[in-house]
Design a protein around this motif. Structure first.
Motif, PDB file in Angstrom:
ATOM      1  N   GLY A  65      87.222  44.387 -30.377  1.00  0.00           N
ATOM      2  CA  GLY A  65      88.705  44.997 -29.899  1.00  0.00           C
ATOM      3  C   GLY A  65      89.040  46.191 -30.787  1.00  0.00           C
ATOM      4  N   MET A  66      88.520  46.241 -32.045  1.00  0.00           N
ATOM      5  CA  MET A  66      88.825  47.346 -32.999  1.00  0.00           C
ATOM      6  C   MET A  66      88.101  48.478 -32.505  1.00  0.00           C
ATOM      7  SD  MET A  66      91.531  46.584 -34.854  1.00  0.00           S
ATOM      8  CE  MET A  66      91.819  45.495 -33.027  1.00  0.00           C
ATOM      9  N   LEU A  67      86.707  47.906 -31.928  1.00  0.00           N
ATOM     10  CA  LEU A  67      85.609  48.827 -31.555  1.00  0.00           C
ATOM     11  C   LEU A  67      86.199  49.604 -30.151  1.00  0.00           C
ATOM     12  CD1 LEU A  67      82.950  50.193 -32.163  1.00  0.00           C
ATOM     13  CD2 LEU A  67      82.019  48.002 -30.813  1.00  0.00           C
ATOM     14  N   ALA A  68      86.848  48.703 -29.355  1.00  0.00           N
ATOM     15  CA  ALA A  68      87.282  49.333 -28.154  1.00  0.00           C
ATOM     16  C   ALA A  68      88.230  50.408 -28.437  1.00  0.00           C
ATOM     17  CB  ALA A  68      87.830  48.278 -27.253  1.00  0.00           C
ATOM     18  N   LEU A  69      89.393  50.123 -29.526  1.00  0.00           N
ATOM     19  CA  LEU A  69      90.056  51.147 -29.910  1.00  0.00           C
ATOM     20  C   LEU A  69      89.564  52.654 -30.365  1.00  0.00           C
ATOM     21  CD1 LEU A  69      92.958  49.142 -31.743  1.00  0.00           C
ATOM     22  CD2 LEU A  69      93.174  50.187 -29.426  1.00  0.00           C
ATOM     23  N   ALA A  92      74.675  49.737 -35.682  1.00  0.00           N
ATOM     24  CA  ALA A  92      74.032  50.674 -35.324  1.00  0.00           C
ATOM     25  C   ALA A  92      74.749  50.622 -33.748  1.00  0.00           C
ATOM     26  CB  ALA A  92      72.678  50.789 -35.119  1.00  0.00           C
ATOM     27  N   SER A  93      74.590  49.503 -33.214  1.00  0.00           N
ATOM     28  CA  SER A  93      75.089  49.127 -31.849  1.00  0.00           C
ATOM     29  C   SER A  93      76.669  49.554 -31.837  1.00  0.00           C
ATOM     30  CB  SER A  93      75.153  47.835 -31.482  1.00  0.00           C
ATOM     31  OG  SER A  93      73.829  47.341 -31.577  1.00  0.00           O
ATOM     32  N   ALA A  94      77.502  49.223 -32.935  1.00  0.00           N
ATOM     33  CA  ALA A  94      78.838  49.752 -32.825  1.00  0.00           C
ATOM     34  C   ALA A  94      79.053  51.218 -32.890  1.00  0.00           C
ATOM     35  CB  ALA A  94      79.465  49.007 -34.192  1.00  0.00           C
ATOM     36  N   ILE A  95      78.288  51.896 -33.712  1.00  0.00           N
ATOM     37  CA  ILE A  95      78.193  53.057 -33.942  1.00  0.00           C
ATOM     38  C   ILE A  95      78.099  53.937 -32.709  1.00  0.00           C
ATOM     39  CG2 ILE A  95      77.210  55.365 -34.871  1.00  0.00           C
ATOM     40  CD1 ILE A  95      77.265  53.729 -37.356  1.00  0.00           C
ATOM     41  N   ALA A  96      76.758  53.302 -31.854  1.00  0.00           N
ATOM     42  CA  ALA A  96      76.333  53.720 -30.525  1.00  0.00           C
ATOM     43  C   ALA A  96      77.415  53.669 -29.329  1.00  0.00           C
ATOM     44  CB  ALA A  96      74.857  53.074 -29.912  1.00  0.00           C
ATOM     45  N   THR A  97      78.185  52.646 -29.476  1.00  0.00           N
ATOM     46  CA  THR A  97      79.233  52.218 -28.648  1.00  0.00           C
ATOM     47  C   THR A  97      80.227  53.361 -28.841  1.00  0.00           C
ATOM     48  OG1 THR A  97      78.598  49.813 -28.654  1.00  0.00           O
ATOM     49  CG2 THR A  97      80.975  50.381 -27.909  1.00  0.00           C
ATOM     50  N   TYR A  98      80.905  53.426 -29.801  1.00  0.00           N
ATOM     51  CA  TYR A  98      82.026  54.655 -30.123  1.00  0.00           C
ATOM     52  C   TYR A  98      81.624  55.706 -29.829  1.00  0.00           C
ATOM     53  CZ  TYR A  98      81.649  55.761 -34.953  1.00  0.00           C
ATOM     54  OH  TYR A  98      81.001  56.451 -36.130  1.00  0.00           O
ATOM     55  N   THR A  99      80.430  56.113 -30.275  1.00  0.00           N
ATOM     56  CA  THR A  99      79.704  57.388 -29.976  1.00  0.00           C
ATOM     57  C   THR A  99      79.696  57.808 -28.686  1.00  0.00           C
ATOM     58  OG1 THR A  99      78.576  57.642 -32.253  1.00  0.00           O
ATOM     59  CG2 THR A  99      78.038  59.098 -30.557  1.00  0.00           C
TER      60      THR A  99
END
Length: 438
Positions: free
Chosen positions: A16-20, A139-146
């Motif tokens: 959820g924080m990643l979605a923000l 890396a997946s989290a960074i790729a998602t927000y990037t």
């Protein structure tokens, strides 16, 4: 709360924080790129020369790059919930004011202000992901927000073009500014750090921290939060492997800044495409970049989970991506619109592959210097936001865009060499009393 903390299965609040953050990045890049959509109309209404337009395109980068290191220091001291809210509302208010611009000086000044208030944004993103995600998911989290910068622009470019067409460029800035101000309130209402979130359970905290997440950075070690040492700043400049990612980031973002600034003008003025049609065609490379960054991040984490070496898993997508970005030069040798867009799409797909480079800040930086390392990384990387738009403005002064594309492609080649020859073994930098170049 007690039942949550004793639950065996980790909660999934981190997503959820990643979605923000994903939403923040969309707003961030919308307000960076709206000037490129409005450029043709602004140039006509305010009588700007190509060099003045290059200065306007680069103005954002002057303050954005210059304030990366101070921004990184702020990120190590002010909680993301507060700092990001202030930044979002401030840069969005300045965006709204751009709807009332009159003359080159005002355009230039307001773009400087936009860059200044956006400066801490990506160091904050990196801090949040470092706090909420273990190494194997990072890396997946960074790729998602990037990916927000690419998917947002892919779908927003036609929308922004349509808004500009029907409401003029002034309406475009007013609407995008209002959206950002509203989103600033959404961020403040919903975001919390791991130790402060009421719905996160102990199992998720353990999953994050045991996996290498730094969940206690914002809540502990007051000495690190309040003290500043010039030696710390010196430390992030003296290691060869850090310079490898700094130079690589400059080169990768050079391709990005071509697309964020001159690309629509290139299609309309130098390739003779219809304005509305160019808005839809311009979205194709952004979709390719979106696919590239997601492929890069999830593939990199997949390789890590399969016990492939960190060197191969983290560096390969970036190096391959930078090499693919060189293909932008191919657009110089074709006249077909389809082939022009094809070369641009391959180049920006490569740029997407290279966009997970923030993972190296989390992986290589000393743990207590992640914020300032991220600031330096983004400072050097975003010097391209000054150099590239301005250089292109001079290179195309004679009416020929070919030298500009060669310039962008050459920088991508230098970036690939930087990761190949300078970064070396992917491991965290060790801080010593008397450091030498590593």
């Amino acid at each position: 709360m007690t039942d949550q903390l004793t639950a065996a299965k980790p909660s999934r609040i981190r997503f959820g924080m990643l979605a923000l953050i994903f939403g923040n990045v969309i707003i961030n890049y919308m307000d960076r790129s709206n000037i490129s959509v409005a450029a043709s109309a602004i140039t006509k209404d305010l009588q700007l020369t190509p060099v003045q337009l290059g200065l306007v395109f680069s103005a954002f980068g002057w303050t954005y790059a210059a304030l990366q290191i101070p921004g990184g220091l702020l990120v190590d001291r002010i909680k993301p919930r507060v700092l990001y809210t202030l930044c979002l509302i401030a840069w969005s208010a300045v965006t709204l004011l751009q709807g009332f611009m009159k003359g080159f000086s005002m355009v230039f000044s307001l773009r400087l202000a936009t860059g200044a208030f956006e400066a801490p944004s990506f160091p904050i993103n990196n801090r949040v992901v470092t706090a909420w995600f273990p190494d194997k998911e990072r890396a997946s989290a960074i790729a998602t927000y990037t990916s927000g910068q690419f998917i947002g622009l892919a779908f927003l470019t036609p929308v922004l073009t349509t808004i500009e067409h029907f409401l003029t460029w002034r309406g475009l800035f007013i609407i995008t500014g209002l959206i950002g101000i509203i989103w600033g309130g959404v961020w403040y209402f919903f975001y919390r750090d791991p130790l402060e979130h009421s719905k996160v359970n102990q199992a998720e905290l353990d999953h994050i921290e045991k996996g290498g997440g730094v969940i206690n950075r914002s809540a502990t070690n007051n000495k690190e939060k309040t003290s500043f040492s010039w030696n710390n700043l010196r430390e992030v400049f003296i290691h060869r492997k850090l310079w490898g990612i700094y130079i690589g980031q400059f080169c990768a973002t050079s391709t990005m800044w071509f697309f964020l600034t001159w690309f629509p003008t290139y299609l309309v003025k130098y390739r003779g495409l219809n304005f509305l049609k160019s808005g839809f065609l311009a979205s194709v490379p952004f979709l390719a970049a979106f696919a590239g960054v997601l492929l890069s991040g999830f593939l990199s984490d997949f390789l890590i989970k399969k016990k492939v070496s960190v060197n191969v898993a983290r560096k390969t997508p970036i190096i391959v991506g930078l090499i693919l970005s060189i293909s932008i030069i191919g657009a110089n040798y074709v006249d077909s619109t389809a082939l022009i867009i094809l070369f641009m799409t391959i180049a920006f797909f490569g740029n997407g592959l290279a966009a997970i480079s923030w993972v190296f800040v989390s992986t290589l930086a000393p743990k207590h210097l992640i914020g300032v390392t991220g600031g330096v990384f983004n400072f050097i990387g975003n010097l391209s936001s000054v150099v590239v738009p301005l250089a292109i403005g001079f290179l195309v002064g004679g009416g020929n865009f070919a030298p500009a594309l060669i310039f962008v492609g050459a920088l991508a080649c230098i970036g690939a060499c930087s990761y190949i020859f300078l970064v070396g073994k992917v491991e965290r930098v060790e801080v010593k009393s008397f450091s030498t170049i590593a």
